[in-house]
Design an enzyme around this catalytic site. Structure first.
Site, PDB file in Angstrom:
ATOM      1  CE  LYS A 122      -4.464   0.808   0.236  1.00  0.00           C
ATOM      2  NZ  LYS A 122      -5.487  -0.141  -0.229  1.00  0.00           N
TER       3      LYS A 122
HETATM    4  N1  GLU Z   1      -7.063   0.029  -3.688  1.00  0.00           N
HETATM    5  C1  GLU Z   1      -7.796  -1.149  -4.010  1.00  0.00           C
HETATM    6  C2  GLU Z   1      -7.879  -2.066  -2.813  1.00  0.00           C
HETATM    7  O1  GLU Z   1      -7.751  -1.664  -1.683  1.00  0.00           O
HETATM    8  C3  GLU Z   1      -7.265  -1.824  -5.271  1.00  0.00           C
HETATM    9  C4  GLU Z   1      -5.851  -2.289  -5.188  1.00  0.00           C
HETATM   10  C5  GLU Z   1      -5.284  -2.761  -6.524  1.00  0.00           C
HETATM   11  O2  GLU Z   1      -6.005  -2.848  -7.488  1.00  0.00           O
HETATM   12  O3  GLU Z   1      -4.081  -3.036  -6.547  1.00  0.00           O
HETATM   13  O4  GLU Z   1      -8.135  -3.243  -2.945  1.00  0.00           O
END
Ligand code: GLU
Length: 425
Positions: A115
């Protein structure tokens, strides 16, 4: 200088990190994980904190702080979104990176978890400032990211345009176009059909499966959705298409309620024009807190973390809570909802549709061959339904909550991968 008064309250980031670690430990106890494995999986693999300057429109140079954390890369490259929010801190990013590891594992796509985030108020930035901040942040984290290494995507307050700037910045540095470095990009540079509404669509597939499990007819159900961003707005639209009656919707500025059912087309139009669902003439004003306690069958928290807590869980009336957001329910609240027989579809399962279609986008980028929307939706539905059924099976077999079952499935897969690779050196 005014002296800083230390806050006695833990930060929201600390709260979600504690929560995620406690959820992990509960599942680790049930799996009988040994201490070595437990400590390793509780730890993040890599953490990068960056402080970087951005030239504002006024000519002033401002320093921003950002993070990119990789929790685990045993099952594949690190994967996870980037958020822009004033509450972003290292603990929050750690927790969300860990959730991504479990999310990718529970739906069995070949990624680890990561993240990123920048602590900022994006609504206060001009488009030029936003681009400057994004390009500099992308440069700072290019130590970690890459199509085989770590692939960012949109999250809270980030979108396709921001992914486009990250893709361009990275490509400029390496000297060729590298579409596979991010997902959730514009279609013109290798984005995928169906990515924009994938998370909301996945939430609705999970709700359809849950309703089937509980013997509920969706066309006779009422629903409330907290959050009207990328996830919430798609969930609202698609639940409405399923015949479900949407009675309450809210966002950070407030909410709207109509017991007879909100006119969704008009509501989404109002949201598009004014930037909020608050003040919608087709409903009465409610707060975010009231929205969570509405007498509905289905509640979708699709905003931010720590919304359903020990303080309000006993007043949540929904039969199904589908977590569109990451970490919206604290562990104390979970226990209360469990005791009331509420089916909580946990974040790592309910909102996995986004990263599933991100995976399809990345595969299309690597193969330089693009799929039609029908194929994307079909594959998404197949993975969501299959994963949901596997988790329900564990839940029923073990007599535990959906969250605990999802964690068992996810952690079990990561541990298996680790064992099959063996310990280096
Ligand atoms: N931000 C989204 C999540 O929390 C998508 C993450 C992604 O597609 O890598 O799942």
């Amino acid at each position: 200088m005014t002296p800083m008064t230390p806050s006695l309250q833990p930060s929201e980031g600390r709260v979600i990190l504690d929560n995620v670690l406690r959820q992990f430990n509960r599942a680790a106890d049930r799996l009988g994980l040994d201490q070595g494995m437990r400590v390793w999986l509780q730890s993040t693999k890599r953490e990068l904190t960056v402080h970087f300057p951005v030239r504002m429109d006024s000519g002033e140079i401002r320093t921003f702080t950002g993070f990119r954390v990789q929790h685990n890369i045993t099952r594949g490259p690190a994967k996870g979104g980037i958020r822009y929010h004033p509450m972003v801190d290292l603990d929050e990013v750690r927790a969300l990176a860990m959730l991504m590891t479990w999310k990718c594992a529970v739906v069995n796509i070949p990624y680890g978890g990561a993240k990123g985030g920048v602590c900022c108020e994006p609504k206060a930035l001009s488009l030029r400032e936003l681009e400057g901040l994004t390009r500099r942040y992308a440069t700072e984290i290019s130590l970690l990211i890459g199509p085989d290494k770590d692939i960012p995507a949109p999250d809270v307050n980030t979108n396709a345009q921001i992914m486009g700037w990250i893709m361009d910045t990275y490509s400029m540095h390496v000297g060729y176009s590298a579409p596979g470095v991010v997902t959730g990009k514009p279609l013109s540079i290798g984005g995928s059909l169906g990515r924009a509404d994938a998370t909301g669509r996945g939430v609705v597939y999970a709700i359809i499966s849950a309703a089937k499990t509980l013997g509920l007819d969706l066309s006779r159900c009422t629903a409330a959705v907290q959050g009207c961003g990328n996830v919430g707005s798609a969930a609202i639209r698609l639940l409405n298409e399923e015949g479900c009656k949407l009675v309450g919707v809210s966002d950070s500025a407030g909410g709207t309620y109509n017991a007879r059912g909100l006119d969704i087309k008009a509501l989404l139009g109002h949201n598009g024009r004014t930037g909020s669902v608050a003040g919608f003439p087709g409903g009465e004003a409610i707060t975010n807190a009231q929205l969570l306690e509405l007498p509905v069958d289905i509640l979708v928290p699709a905003a931010i973390e720590n919304q359903i807590t020990a303080a309000n869980a006993a007043r949540v009336q929904a039969r199904i809570v589908a977590e569109g957001a990451n970490g919206p329910t604290t562990m104390e609240a979970d226990a209360i909802l469990d005791a009331r027989g509420t089916m909580v579809i946990p974040d790592i399962l309910a909102n996995a549709g986004g990263v599933i279609v991100s995976y399809f986008e990345w595969v299309q980028n690597l193969q330089e061959f693009f799929w039609g929307e029908e194929r994307i939706r079909g594959e998404l539905e197949r993975i969501m339904r299959g994963s949901f059924n596997q988790v329900v099976e564990i839940q029923q077999r073990e007599g535990i909550s959906m969250r605990e079952a999802a964690y068992l499935q996810a952690i079990g897969r990561v541990v298996q991968a680790h064992q099959d690779r063996g310990l280096y050196p």
